[in-house]
Scaffold this active site. Sequence first.
Site, PDB file in Angstrom:
ATOM      1  N   GLU A 304      19.245 -48.924 -66.403  1.00 10.90           N
ATOM      2  CA  GLU A 304      17.950 -49.191 -65.474  1.00 10.90           C
ATOM      3  C   GLU A 304      18.154 -50.202 -64.658  1.00 10.90           C
ATOM      4  O   GLU A 304      17.645 -50.652 -63.612  1.00 10.90           O
ATOM      5  CB  GLU A 304      17.025 -49.184 -66.580  1.00 10.90           C
ATOM      6  N   ASP A 437      20.669 -35.953 -65.680  1.00 11.36           N
ATOM      7  CA  ASP A 437      20.153 -35.635 -64.241  1.00 11.36           C
ATOM      8  C   ASP A 437      20.971 -36.245 -63.192  1.00 11.36           C
ATOM      9  O   ASP A 437      21.701 -35.592 -62.352  1.00 11.36           O
ATOM     10  CB  ASP A 437      18.653 -35.826 -63.984  1.00 11.36           C
TER      11      ASP A 437
END
EC number: 3.2.1.-
Length: 684
Positions: A304, A437
Amino acid sequence: MCSRKCFRMPTLVICGVVLTIILVCITGITLTNSINISNIVKLREKVASDSAAANGGHQAAQTRAALVEQQYSTLQQHHLSRSDLNYIQAATHPKNLQRQLQQQQQQQLQQQQPNKIVIEIGLSNDSGPSSAPASSTLGSSSTGPRILQAAEALMEGNVDSISLPAAAPLTAATTSSAKSLENSQGSDTPHSHANTTNADITMGIADHNPGGIQFERRAHVKQMMEHAWHNYKLYAWGKNELRPLSQRPHSASIFGSYDLGATIVDGLDTLYIMGLEKEYREGRDWIERKFSLDNISAELSVFETNIRFVGGMLTLYAFTGDPLYKEKAQHVADKLLPAFQTPTGIPYALVNTKTGVAKNYGWASGGSSILSEFGTLHLEFAYLSDITGNPLYRERVQTIRQVLKEIEKPKGLYPNFLNPKTGKWGQLHMSLGALGDSYYEYLLKAWLQSGQTDEEAREMFDEAMLAILDKMVRTSPGGLTYVSDLKFDRLEHKMDHLACFSGGLFALGAATRQNDYTDKYMEVGKGITNTCHESYIRAPTQLGPEAFRFSEAVEARALRSQEKYYILRPETFESYFVLWRLTHDQKYRDWGWEAVLALEKHCRTAHGYCGLRNVYQQEPQKDDVQQSFFLAETLKYLYLLFSDDSVLPLDEWVFNTEAHPLPIKGANAYYRQAPVTLPVSNAS
């Protein structure tokens, strides 16, 4: 004594004269305003057309009369909504570089043919020496504004003729005029021009229907951004995220309660793209004065922190050439480097940016690292090496690449968990949604970022996608295409909202290389995007759930309570954006506008935007969190969806998984590559 009739006639005459004078004045003012408005409209249309890329896209042949009529109609439709064209007046803004290049080309043309002006639009077939250089735009319509500009010039009598191209074939190998900064490598100063070289780009989709700008819709998205930003500034400035209902900072975000300004760093490039100069300057000033990880003793997510902070800074550096952003990006990346100190080079998920201690999540399959996290570092670290001249960052992610290339993959698939100590897979759970993903996204985009020279990345992408198509992509009884999770050889028939990005991913894979899988990629990309749209419109709120399932009884609908929430996610809009750019099918813009209306109805509050706890309720409860990615991704993709394709064209930029656009090497003047130096980082 005179009766009242004695002066009634003179009075009437005087009143008549005065009234006539007033009417004449009003008429004159009206005509003047009308002329001024007309001039303003034309001026603003020229600003829009100036933003078009110097290279055109494919345009089906039309008659000149029909062209002028169509573009004049467009002018009349949109002339009242051009206030959102006030871009930042900086030489480094993408639109301004395009304007400078276009002006130079026009000047050269006029010098060569001073007595005759001809505007050429689109691509000519490369059939001989006389053909003009063609430009590939991956479906981007720099042609649209150029047609608009040409139509205006024709109506005003400023050109002698307009040259329209012949229709281009559906698949064509075209030559792009690639922009580079060969004479100014490593410079942080803005550049007003670029040298050009030629690079071959294989196209899969021709631009048959150039769009343009949907001004009213785009202006509305811009207003949404202002609303979100101003309330964040008012109630949570310098903190990570806003709680709009509580009107206070969100201390439980993934970055905790530290003053890292996640919303500022994440949303700043969106402000820049939208031309919100005042807000952009506020954010840059905060980054310069306040942003640092030196005294932050917190376990931050490597993934992140990379995609939001490093990615955001790198985009801003590419846009502006401001060395502040390069320094901050390197500062953050150096703080993440201790996480890579493992026997395999596969990084841990968490790192304390003060002590350097790193570890994995306790729940992640026996101490494993997560595929979507350690596999989603390549774009940022590779670009950081190129702009700093320090190869260390690229070496770190290339090590990850080699581990994943050489490891044995069950049935050609990548499980979501890998032990960084042993180099062995964890539990055999595969997904194109959560946990997997963006790894696949970065394989394709690393190849694109390299100027299509990183063949290893493209080969790994195609191999992975073929395995996913065979083992995980399915069609529901109702005809909906979806990507199922696979657990221990068992399909779960569940698709995450996170996986909705893959519609755009498959389509982008189809558009950028012609091979045996091109048609299948595009078919699946369109099908997945349609399925994600169905998950939205089958909910009363018209917003999609976090995950949805498929069976004989139900399709594209969440069944479990923990799957029914929506947290302002962007993935579906990302696919709308990519499919619009590649196909110019109006339905993708209409679907995006449906979502804007739903966001405004259910997620907007007086003090920002919130997610929803249950998208299937008529009056859903809000979650009181304005995610930073709402500003970085959701609103950016919607804004670009309604913009002309020359705004961040897909053959010049790749978007990282947080929607921060990074320049393509050899095709973009903003790449700003520096000379290679020896590693200088202490955090190795």
